[in-house]
Design a protein around this motif. Structure first.
Motif, PDB file in Angstrom:
ATOM      1  N   GLY A 162       0.815  -1.210   0.000  1.00  0.00           N
ATOM      2  CA  GLY A 162       0.000   0.000   0.000  1.00  0.00           C
ATOM      3  C   GLY A 162       0.846   1.256   0.000  1.00  0.00           C
ATOM      4  O   GLY A 162       0.565   2.213  -0.745  1.00  0.00           O
ATOM      5  N   GLY A 163       1.897   1.261   0.805  1.00  0.00           N
ATOM      6  CA  GLY A 163       2.809   2.404   0.824  1.00  0.00           C
ATOM      7  C   GLY A 163       3.535   2.575  -0.495  1.00  0.00           C
ATOM      8  O   GLY A 163       3.758   3.709  -0.953  1.00  0.00           O
ATOM      9  N   LYS A 164       3.876   1.444  -1.110  1.00  0.00           N
ATOM     10  CA  LYS A 164       4.562   1.481  -2.397  1.00  0.00           C
ATOM     11  C   LYS A 164       3.662   2.091  -3.473  1.00  0.00           C
ATOM     12  O   LYS A 164       4.116   2.879  -4.319  1.00  0.00           O
ATOM     13  N   LEU A 165       2.379   1.757  -3.445  1.00  0.00           N
ATOM     14  CA  LEU A 165       1.436   2.306  -4.427  1.00  0.00           C
ATOM     15  C   LEU A 165       1.285   3.818  -4.256  1.00  0.00           C
ATOM     16  O   LEU A 165       1.137   4.540  -5.238  1.00  0.00           O
ATOM     17  N   ASP A 166       1.322   4.264  -3.014  1.00  0.00           N
ATOM     18  CA  ASP A 166       1.289   5.712  -2.781  1.00  0.00           C
ATOM     19  C   ASP A 166       2.511   6.381  -3.406  1.00  0.00           C
ATOM     20  O   ASP A 166       2.403   7.449  -4.022  1.00  0.00           O
ATOM     21  N   ASP A 167       3.673   5.743  -3.232  1.00  0.00           N
ATOM     22  CA  ASP A 167       4.900   6.293  -3.819  1.00  0.00           C
ATOM     23  C   ASP A 167       4.799   6.371  -5.336  1.00  0.00           C
ATOM     24  O   ASP A 167       5.385   7.272  -5.971  1.00  0.00           O
ATOM     25  N   LEU A 168       4.062   5.441  -5.933  1.00  0.00           N
ATOM     26  CA  LEU A 168       3.904   5.389  -7.386  1.00  0.00           C
ATOM     27  C   LEU A 168       2.751   6.267  -7.880  1.00  0.00           C
ATOM     28  O   LEU A 168       2.442   6.271  -9.068  1.00  0.00           O
ATOM     29  N   LYS A 169       2.098   6.970  -6.937  1.00  0.00           N
ATOM     30  CA  LYS A 169       1.014   7.915  -7.270  1.00  0.00           C
ATOM     31  C   LYS A 169      -0.226   7.215  -7.827  1.00  0.00           C
ATOM     32  O   LYS A 169      -1.000   7.814  -8.595  1.00  0.00           O
ATOM     33  N   LYS A 193      -5.223  -2.171   1.624  1.00  0.00           N
ATOM     34  CA  LYS A 193      -6.297  -1.205   1.872  1.00  0.00           C
ATOM     35  C   LYS A 193      -5.999  -0.329   3.088  1.00  0.00           C
ATOM     36  O   LYS A 193      -6.367   0.853   3.127  1.00  0.00           O
ATOM     37  N   LYS A 194      -5.305  -0.904   4.075  1.00  0.00           N
ATOM     38  CA  LYS A 194      -5.055  -0.178   5.320  1.00  0.00           C
ATOM     39  C   LYS A 194      -4.130   1.009   5.124  1.00  0.00           C
ATOM     40  O   LYS A 194      -4.279   2.044   5.782  1.00  0.00           O
ATOM     41  N   THR A 195      -3.154   0.878   4.234  1.00  0.00           N
ATOM     42  CA  THR A 195      -2.155   1.944   4.096  1.00  0.00           C
ATOM     43  C   THR A 195      -2.266   2.731   2.793  1.00  0.00           C
ATOM     44  O   THR A 195      -1.751   3.847   2.706  1.00  0.00           O
ATOM     45  N   PHE A 196      -2.905   2.166   1.792  1.00  0.00           N
ATOM     46  CA  PHE A 196      -2.999   2.848   0.502  1.00  0.00           C
ATOM     47  C   PHE A 196      -3.937   4.051   0.614  1.00  0.00           C
ATOM     48  O   PHE A 196      -5.086   3.925   1.056  1.00  0.00           O
ATOM     49  N   GLY A 197      -3.466   5.207   0.169  1.00  0.00           N
ATOM     50  CA  GLY A 197      -4.270   6.414   0.264  1.00  0.00           C
ATOM     51  C   GLY A 197      -5.393   6.501  -0.731  1.00  0.00           C
ATOM     52  O   GLY A 197      -6.335   7.295  -0.569  1.00  0.00           O
ATOM     53  N   GLY A 198      -5.330   5.691  -1.794  1.00  0.00           N
ATOM     54  CA  GLY A 198      -6.372   5.700  -2.799  1.00  0.00           C
ATOM     55  C   GLY A 198      -7.473   4.698  -2.491  1.00  0.00           C
ATOM     56  O   GLY A 198      -7.604   4.209  -1.363  1.00  0.00           O
ATOM     57  N   GLU A 199      -8.240   4.368  -3.504  1.00  0.00           N
ATOM     58  CA  GLU A 199      -9.334   3.398  -3.351  1.00  0.00           C
ATOM     59  C   GLU A 199      -8.823   1.989  -3.617  1.00  0.00           C
ATOM     60  O   GLU A 199      -8.058   1.757  -4.565  1.00  0.00           O
TER      61      GLU A 199
END
Length: 332
Positions: A162-169, A193-199
């Motif tokens: 989830g954090g990695k996906l945030d880094d990838l925008k 889902k817990k850490t990803f800022g998107g949907e």
């Protein structure tokens, strides 16, 4: 000094010779005893029978890596290893009961669906058979009474993704679950889902039918163009998702848990952004080797309290070359 008569010298020489022979005989006897003890010890640990009971599909590349690791440890330790697997929880439980009936010396088991395995694990314990867990069941192995556990914390791994996906925008992730009810897979997507800022949305597919997986993912991508990331939970499903994006003419990128030789190439080519490596070969190896250590020296890795973590680690285009040669050997 008076020289002893010949008869006395002969008697003394005979006595010294006899003493030397006794001393040598004693040394030889001692050495023989030590050698015998070593031989007895080796004999008592040779030919241990261990069964690994997994839940993976017959031709699943991931489980082939687990099996190879288990076989490598068995070869090193002189273990007679039996590897069996069943994707159905009831079938897996029966395979475990078979191992108990065969009175094996140790069992390694996956707890993908812990409730189905509690009964047969208890039967093994009552029979005095040590049992360790691997790959699935990190939240249940202690309560089940297993000696140890070897794998990754799937919740931790999911949160890292989830954090990695945030880094990838990324903004909208589709998490593809290929086996309904598998606690490890559910934990991965829950972690994302817990850490990803998107949907984050979950999509359940039939992991035994790769054509159906490709079609189902493609259909969802076509329905919702806002999905810009597909997260799969196995290397073969990532490769299917790459096909899905092409079929749906979607701009979504693909990331995955787990890797194999084909997935390594996909990362190298840029078709897959990254893979989370939990080192299945190592899981199989450690599970079997730990049973040998327990039987031969009373060791418990993790002390029976803490799991031995084999992941997660990210494999990206920048570091994939470091594991490519091992993947080519069929061990990563």
């Amino acid at each position: 000094m008076k020289t002893p008569p010949p008869s006395s010298r002969s008697a003394r020489l005979a006595a010294l010779t006899a003493a030397a022979c006794l001393l040598l005989a004693g040394c030889s006897a001692l050495g023989a005893t030590d050698d015998a003890s070593d031989a007895d010890a080796a004999a008592s640990t040779a030919g241990l029978k261990v069964t690994l009971v997994a839940h993976g599909g017959k031709d699943d590349a991931f489980w082939q890596l687990v099996r190879k690791g288990a076989q490598a440890a068995a070869a090193k330790d002189g273990i007679d290893l039996t590897y069996v697997s069943d994707t159905d929880a009831a079938g897996q439980a029966e395979l475990l009961r078979d191992a108990v009936r065969q009175k094996v010396d140790g069992i390694a088991v996956t707890l993908a669906k812990p409730s189905a395995m509690t009964g047969p694990v208890g039967e093994a314990r009552r029979a005095g058979i040590p049992v360790v867990g691997l790959n699935s069941g990190i939240d249940d192995w202690r309560s089940a009474g297993l000696l140890g556990y070897f794998g990754q914390d799937e919740s931790v791994a999911g949160r890292a993704v989830g954090g990695k996906l945030d880094d990838l925008k990324a903004k909208h992730a589709l998490c593809v679950i290929h086996e309904r009810g598998n606690v490890a897979l559910e934990a991965r997507c829950a972690g994302v889902k817990k850490t990803f800022g998107g949907e984050t949305e979950n999509l359940y597919v039939d992991g035994t039918d790769m054509d159906a997986v490709t079609a189902t993912v493609a259909s969802r991508l076509a329905q919702d163009p806002s999905i810009d990331e597909v997260v799969t939970l196995g290397a073969q499903f990532a490769l299917a998702a790459v096909k899905s994006t092409d079929e749906a003419r979607s701009k979504a990128r693909v990331a995955t848990f787990d890797l194999n030789e084909d997935l390594v190439k996909a990362v190298q080519d840029g078709d897959v952004q990254f893979a989370v490596d939990q080192q299945p070969y190592l899981q199989g190896y450690l599970a079997v080797d730990s049973l040998w250590l327990y039987r031969t020296n009373g060791n418990t890795l993790g002390g029976g309290e803490a799991p031995v973590l084999t992941g997660p680690a990210f494999v990206t285009k920048s570091n994939v070359a470091a594991v490519a040669k091992f993947a080519a050997n069929g061990t990563r």
